[in-house]
Design a protein around this motif. Structure first.
Motif, PDB file in Angstrom:
ATOM      1  N   GLN A  95       2.582   5.253 -15.838  1.00 17.71           N
ATOM      2  CA  GLN A  95       3.711   5.360 -14.987  1.00 17.71           C
ATOM      3  C   GLN A  95       3.670   6.743 -14.258  1.00 17.71           C
ATOM      4  O   GLN A  95       3.629   6.486 -12.969  1.00 17.71           O
ATOM      5  CB  GLN A  95       5.004   5.728 -15.648  1.00 17.71           C
ATOM      6  N   LEU A  96       3.457   7.945 -15.040  1.00 17.64           N
ATOM      7  CA  LEU A  96       3.758   8.809 -14.090  1.00 17.64           C
ATOM      8  C   LEU A  96       1.867   8.974 -14.087  1.00 17.64           C
ATOM      9  O   LEU A  96       1.018   9.486 -13.082  1.00 17.64           O
ATOM     10  CB  LEU A  96       3.492   9.683 -15.633  1.00 17.64           C
ATOM     11  N   HIS A 139      -8.496   3.833 -20.967  1.00 15.60           N
ATOM     12  CA  HIS A 139      -8.457   3.911 -22.096  1.00 15.60           C
ATOM     13  C   HIS A 139      -9.743   3.552 -22.692  1.00 15.60           C
ATOM     14  O   HIS A 139      -9.902   4.884 -24.062  1.00 15.60           O
ATOM     15  CB  HIS A 139      -7.204   3.470 -22.751  1.00 15.60           C
ATOM     16  N   LEU A 181     -12.049   6.617 -22.874  1.00 14.67           N
ATOM     17  CA  LEU A 181     -12.002   7.284 -23.292  1.00 14.67           C
ATOM     18  C   LEU A 181     -10.787   7.709 -24.159  1.00 14.67           C
ATOM     19  O   LEU A 181      -9.651   7.393 -23.626  1.00 14.67           O
ATOM     20  CB  LEU A 181     -12.315   8.531 -22.302  1.00 14.67           C
ATOM     21  N   ASN A 182     -11.029   7.680 -25.566  1.00 14.52           N
ATOM     22  CA  ASN A 182      -9.373   7.692 -26.625  1.00 14.52           C
ATOM     23  C   ASN A 182      -9.224   9.016 -26.694  1.00 14.52           C
ATOM     24  O   ASN A 182     -10.273   9.743 -27.652  1.00 14.52           O
ATOM     25  CB  ASN A 182     -10.161   6.629 -27.657  1.00 14.52           C
ATOM     26  N   VAL A 183      -7.891   9.576 -26.548  1.00 14.60           N
ATOM     27  CA  VAL A 183      -8.619  10.861 -26.822  1.00 14.60           C
ATOM     28  C   VAL A 183      -8.108  11.040 -28.485  1.00 14.60           C
ATOM     29  O   VAL A 183      -8.048  12.040 -28.771  1.00 14.60           O
ATOM     30  CB  VAL A 183      -6.722  11.707 -26.113  1.00 14.60           C
ATOM     31  N   SER A 239      -1.786  11.292 -21.328  1.00 17.26           N
ATOM     32  CA  SER A 239      -1.631   9.642 -22.345  1.00 17.26           C
ATOM     33  C   SER A 239      -0.158  10.606 -23.326  1.00 17.26           C
ATOM     34  O   SER A 239      -0.646  10.889 -23.713  1.00 17.26           O
ATOM     35  CB  SER A 239      -3.149   9.894 -23.014  1.00 17.26           C
ATOM     36  N   HIS A 248       4.182   6.246 -27.147  1.00  8.83           N
ATOM     37  CA  HIS A 248       4.834   6.916 -26.591  1.00  8.83           C
ATOM     38  C   HIS A 248       6.404   5.603 -27.268  1.00  8.83           C
ATOM     39  O   HIS A 248       7.333   5.563 -26.217  1.00  8.83           O
ATOM     40  CB  HIS A 248       5.715   7.905 -26.221  1.00  8.83           C
ATOM     41  N   TYR A 287       7.822  10.905 -33.410  1.00  8.01           N
ATOM     42  CA  TYR A 287       7.474  11.103 -31.813  1.00  8.01           C
ATOM     43  C   TYR A 287       7.179  12.523 -31.952  1.00  8.01           C
ATOM     44  O   TYR A 287       6.864  13.431 -31.213  1.00  8.01           O
ATOM     45  CB  TYR A 287       8.259  10.001 -30.980  1.00  8.01           C
ATOM     46  N   LYS A 319       4.728  15.058 -30.393  1.00  6.97           N
ATOM     47  CA  LYS A 319       4.396  15.936 -29.339  1.00  6.97           C
ATOM     48  C   LYS A 319       4.687  17.167 -29.365  1.00  6.97           C
ATOM     49  O   LYS A 319       4.044  18.226 -28.831  1.00  6.97           O
ATOM     50  CB  LYS A 319       5.029  15.291 -28.141  1.00  6.97           C
ATOM     51  N   THR A 340       9.047  16.491 -19.692  1.00  4.35           N
ATOM     52  CA  THR A 340       9.890  16.220 -18.432  1.00  4.35           C
ATOM     53  C   THR A 340      10.787  14.729 -19.919  1.00  4.35           C
ATOM     54  O   THR A 340      10.046  14.893 -21.007  1.00  4.35           O
ATOM     55  CB  THR A 340       8.510  14.968 -17.732  1.00  4.35           C
ATOM     56  N   LEU A 342      11.318   8.872 -17.777  1.00  5.02           N
ATOM     57  CA  LEU A 342      10.674   8.605 -16.238  1.00  5.02           C
ATOM     58  C   LEU A 342      11.109   7.429 -15.572  1.00  5.02           C
ATOM     59  O   LEU A 342      11.613   6.092 -16.685  1.00  5.02           O
ATOM     60  CB  LEU A 342       9.197   8.782 -16.829  1.00  5.02           C
ATOM     61  N   ARG A 393       3.785   1.682 -19.505  1.00  7.09           N
ATOM     62  CA  ARG A 393       2.768   1.243 -20.055  1.00  7.09           C
ATOM     63  C   ARG A 393       3.076   0.577 -21.474  1.00  7.09           C
ATOM     64  O   ARG A 393       2.744  -0.555 -22.698  1.00  7.09           O
ATOM     65  CB  ARG A 393       1.414   1.959 -20.218  1.00  7.09           C
ATOM     66  N   ALA A 394       3.079   2.006 -21.933  1.00 11.66           N
ATOM     67  CA  ALA A 394       4.264   1.756 -23.744  1.00 11.66           C
ATOM     68  C   ALA A 394       5.481   1.148 -24.381  1.00 11.66           C
ATOM     69  O   ALA A 394       5.526   1.066 -25.075  1.00 11.66           O
ATOM     70  CB  ALA A 394       4.804   3.098 -24.257  1.00 11.66           C
TER      71      ALA A 394
HETATM   72  N1  LIG Z   1       8.032   7.874 -20.401  1.00 10.21           N
HETATM   73  C1  LIG Z   1       9.306   8.519 -20.356  1.00 10.21           C
HETATM   74  O1  LIG Z   1      10.176   8.383 -20.585  1.00 10.21           O
HETATM   75  C2  LIG Z   1       8.739   9.868 -21.118  1.00 10.21           C
HETATM   76  C3  LIG Z   1       9.707  10.505 -20.844  1.00 10.21           C
HETATM   77  C4  LIG Z   1       8.985  11.929 -21.742  1.00 10.21           C
HETATM   78  C5  LIG Z   1       7.515  12.034 -21.685  1.00 10.21           C
HETATM   79  N2  LIG Z   1       7.211  11.228 -21.511  1.00 10.21           N
HETATM   80  C6  LIG Z   1       5.296  12.107 -21.820  1.00 10.21           C
HETATM   81  O2  LIG Z   1       4.517  11.522 -20.068  1.00 10.21           O
HETATM   82  C7  LIG Z   1       3.729  10.984 -20.206  1.00 10.21           C
HETATM   83  C8  LIG Z   1       3.604  10.159 -19.022  1.00 10.21           C
HETATM   84  O3  LIG Z   1       3.697   8.848 -19.852  1.00 10.21           O
HETATM   85  P1  LIG Z   1       3.973   8.055 -19.362  1.00 10.21           P
HETATM   86  O4  LIG Z   1       5.371   6.499 -18.990  1.00 10.21           O
HETATM   87  O5  LIG Z   1       3.282   7.787 -17.338  1.00 10.21           O
HETATM   88  O6  LIG Z   1       3.039   6.717 -19.963  1.00 10.21           O
HETATM   89  P2  LIG Z   1       2.546   5.378 -19.985  1.00 10.21           P
HETATM   90  O7  LIG Z   1       2.577   4.107 -18.829  1.00 10.21           O
HETATM   91  O8  LIG Z   1       2.295   3.961 -21.047  1.00 10.21           O
HETATM   92  O9  LIG Z   1       0.910   5.808 -19.808  1.00 10.21           O
HETATM   93  C9  LIG Z   1       0.722   6.046 -20.859  1.00 10.21           C
HETATM   94  C10 LIG Z   1      -1.017   5.935 -20.814  1.00 10.21           C
HETATM   95  O10 LIG Z   1      -1.726   6.116 -21.398  1.00 10.21           O
HETATM   96  C11 LIG Z   1      -2.266   5.859 -22.372  1.00 10.21           C
HETATM   97  N3  LIG Z   1      -3.338   5.855 -23.178  1.00 10.21           N
HETATM   98  C12 LIG Z   1      -2.161   5.538 -24.276  1.00 10.21           C
HETATM   99  N4  LIG Z   1      -3.386   6.248 -25.538  1.00 10.21           N
HETATM  100  C13 LIG Z   1      -4.217   6.282 -25.502  1.00 10.21           C
HETATM  101  C14 LIG Z   1      -5.591   7.095 -26.134  1.00 10.21           C
HETATM  102  N5  LIG Z   1      -5.269   6.981 -27.267  1.00 10.21           N
HETATM  103  N6  LIG Z   1      -6.649   7.790 -25.381  1.00 10.21           N
HETATM  104  C15 LIG Z   1      -6.172   7.472 -24.498  1.00 10.21           C
HETATM  105  N7  LIG Z   1      -5.468   6.980 -23.354  1.00 10.21           N
HETATM  106  C16 LIG Z   1      -4.468   6.351 -23.801  1.00 10.21           C
HETATM  107  C17 LIG Z   1      -2.834   4.408 -21.733  1.00 10.21           C
HETATM  108  O11 LIG Z   1      -3.496   3.146 -21.411  1.00 10.21           O
HETATM  109  P3  LIG Z   1      -3.326   1.905 -21.778  1.00 10.21           P
HETATM  110  O12 LIG Z   1      -1.941   1.585 -21.084  1.00 10.21           O
HETATM  111  O13 LIG Z   1      -4.451   1.039 -21.705  1.00 10.21           O
HETATM  112  O14 LIG Z   1      -3.428   2.303 -23.163  1.00 10.21           O
HETATM  113  C18 LIG Z   1      -1.773   4.890 -20.330  1.00 10.21           C
HETATM  114  O15 LIG Z   1      -2.921   4.400 -19.254  1.00 10.21           O
HETATM  115  C19 LIG Z   1       3.202  10.355 -21.882  1.00 10.21           C
HETATM  116  O16 LIG Z   1       2.885  11.668 -22.225  1.00 10.21           O
HETATM  117  C20 LIG Z   1       4.337  10.644 -22.418  1.00 10.21           C
HETATM  118  O17 LIG Z   1       4.902  11.237 -23.666  1.00 10.21           O
HETATM  119  C21 LIG Z   1       7.553  10.114 -20.963  1.00 10.21           C
END
Ligand SMILES: NC(=O)c1ccc[n+]([C@@H]2O[C@H](COP(=O)([O-])OP(=O)(O)OC[C@H]3O[C@@H](n4cnc5c(N)ncnc54)[C@H](OP(=O)(O)O)[C@@H]3O)[C@@H](O)[C@H]2O)c1
Length: 293
Positions: free
Chosen positions: A11-12, A30, A33-35, A57, A60, A123, A127, A146, A149, A156-157
């Motif tokens: 998403q971000l 992913h 590169l798996n973190v 990544s 979450h 979680y 973090k 942040t 979002l 993706r999660a």
């Molecule tokens: N979403 C929210 O409301 C929110 C709020 C506060 C903070 N955040 C933080 O903001 C950040 C971005 O969130 P987002 O909503 O953009 O997340 P997202 O849409 O779920 O995207 C996460 C990305 O990380 C990849 N990923 C997951 N596990 C991984 C691993 N082990 N190694 C490498 N890549 C991996 C996923 O790939 P696959 O999908 O292919 O697995 C996906 O491309 C995160 O750090 C989250 O904690 C999010």
């Protein structure tokens, strides 16, 4: 600049790719590169030699984290540690995205970067531990916290990837009424703005350490739902409920609004207010789409 974006399909991350498009970007999947895999992180980063690494990544899905602390700590704690360690080895700057869920929500007004975390669930603990390890491992680390979002790319999660705005529009159109929690506050944050904000931080010289970057001023989910329907000009009965109306296997912070204090003090805060960005989201991306859901 050569910039590695981890989680660039998310998403971000998708908006970050756009915000930084004038730079040389490395955007692994992913499976590239798996973190959580130290050797994989080390080999990939050393081979690509970025000047900066941005880690979007995370594991979450919060209820899943509660049931699976091992994966939660592997991705959210060991992940940033692994990245920071390799960034140190090659001298690359590290920008790590974190969350409001590091706080317990008891403060009653927006948290500053200097406030002490006290996470309530797996979680948040994972973090927070990831923040600490990255900051201790490598001095050129910036942690960017942040909240809540929303943007045009799906999370993706989340099951179905639908963000709060889309969910409200969908339910409001379908049922004519929605029940929304009125006792939980955060700062719903617009991902294109956050991506532009991070781009400024990566390309300008900033001091390292912890930053909050959210869409101000924050509100309850109930108030946000009302704003969405007002701006979309939809007549929907928005009913306020308490958070225990939607039972969960973990405790959320009641009020996890963040203040962009450090960005503001350094003259770098470019985050626009919620009403303005919600209108932009509805106008640019969504109104036509939701009519056909
Ligand atoms: N979403 C929210 O409301 C929110 C709020 C506060 C903070 N955040 C933080 O903001 C950040 C971005 O969130 P987002 O909503 O953009 O997340 P997202 O849409 O779920 O995207 C996460 C990305 O990380 C990849 N990923 C997951 N596990 C991984 C691993 N082990 N190694 C490498 N890549 C991996 C996923 O790939 P696959 O999908 O292919 O697995 C996906 O491309 C995160 O750090 C989250 O904690 C999010």
């Amino acid at each position: 600049m050569k910039i590695l974006i981890i989680g660039s399909r998310g998403q971000l991350g998708s908006d970050l790719v756009k915000a930084l498009e004038t730079h040389e970007l490395i955007t692994p999947e992913h499976y590239d590169l798996n973190v959580a895999n130290k050797e994989n992180v080390k080999n990939y980063i050393i081979e690509n030699e970025p000047h900066a690494v941005i880690n979007c990544s995370a594991f979450h899905d919060v209820p899943k984290c509660e049931n699976d602390p091992i994966t939660s700590f592997s991705v959210n704690t060991a992940g940033p540690f692994n990245i920071a360690e390799t960034c140190k080895e090659i001298g690359a700057e590290f920008f790590h995205i974190s969350t409001d869920y590091v706080f317990n929500g008891h403060k009653g007004f927006p948290y500053k970067e200097s406030d002490t975390p006290d996470p309530l669930m797996v979680y948040g603990v994972s973090k927070y531990a990831g923040e600490l390890l990255a900051l201790k491992m490598w001095e050129k680390t910036a942690v960017i916290r942040t909240t809540g979002l929303f943007g045009k790319n799906p999370c993706r999660a989340k099951p179905g990837g639908r963000n709060f705005v889309d969910l409200m529009l969908h339910l409001g159109r379908q049922n004519g009424e929605v029940k929304v929690v009125g006792d939980q506050y955060c700062c719903p944050t617009y991902t294109p703005d956050l991506a532009n904000q991070i781009a400024v931080m990566v390309t300008d010289k900033i001091e390292y350490g912890i930053y909050h970057a959210v869409t101000p001023p924050g509100c309850s989910w109930y108030d946000f739902a009302k704003t969405i329907f007002d701006l979309a000009d939809l007549k929907v009965d928005v009913q306020k409920v308490n958070s225990d109306f939607f039972p969960a296997n973990f405790k959320r912070p009641d009020d996890s609004r963040l203040s962009n204090e450090r960005l503001a003090k350094s003259g770098m805060d470019i985050m626009r207010p919620l009403k303005e960005v919600t209108m932009e989201y509805l106008t640019n991306d969504k109104l036509n789409k939701v009519t056909v859901i």
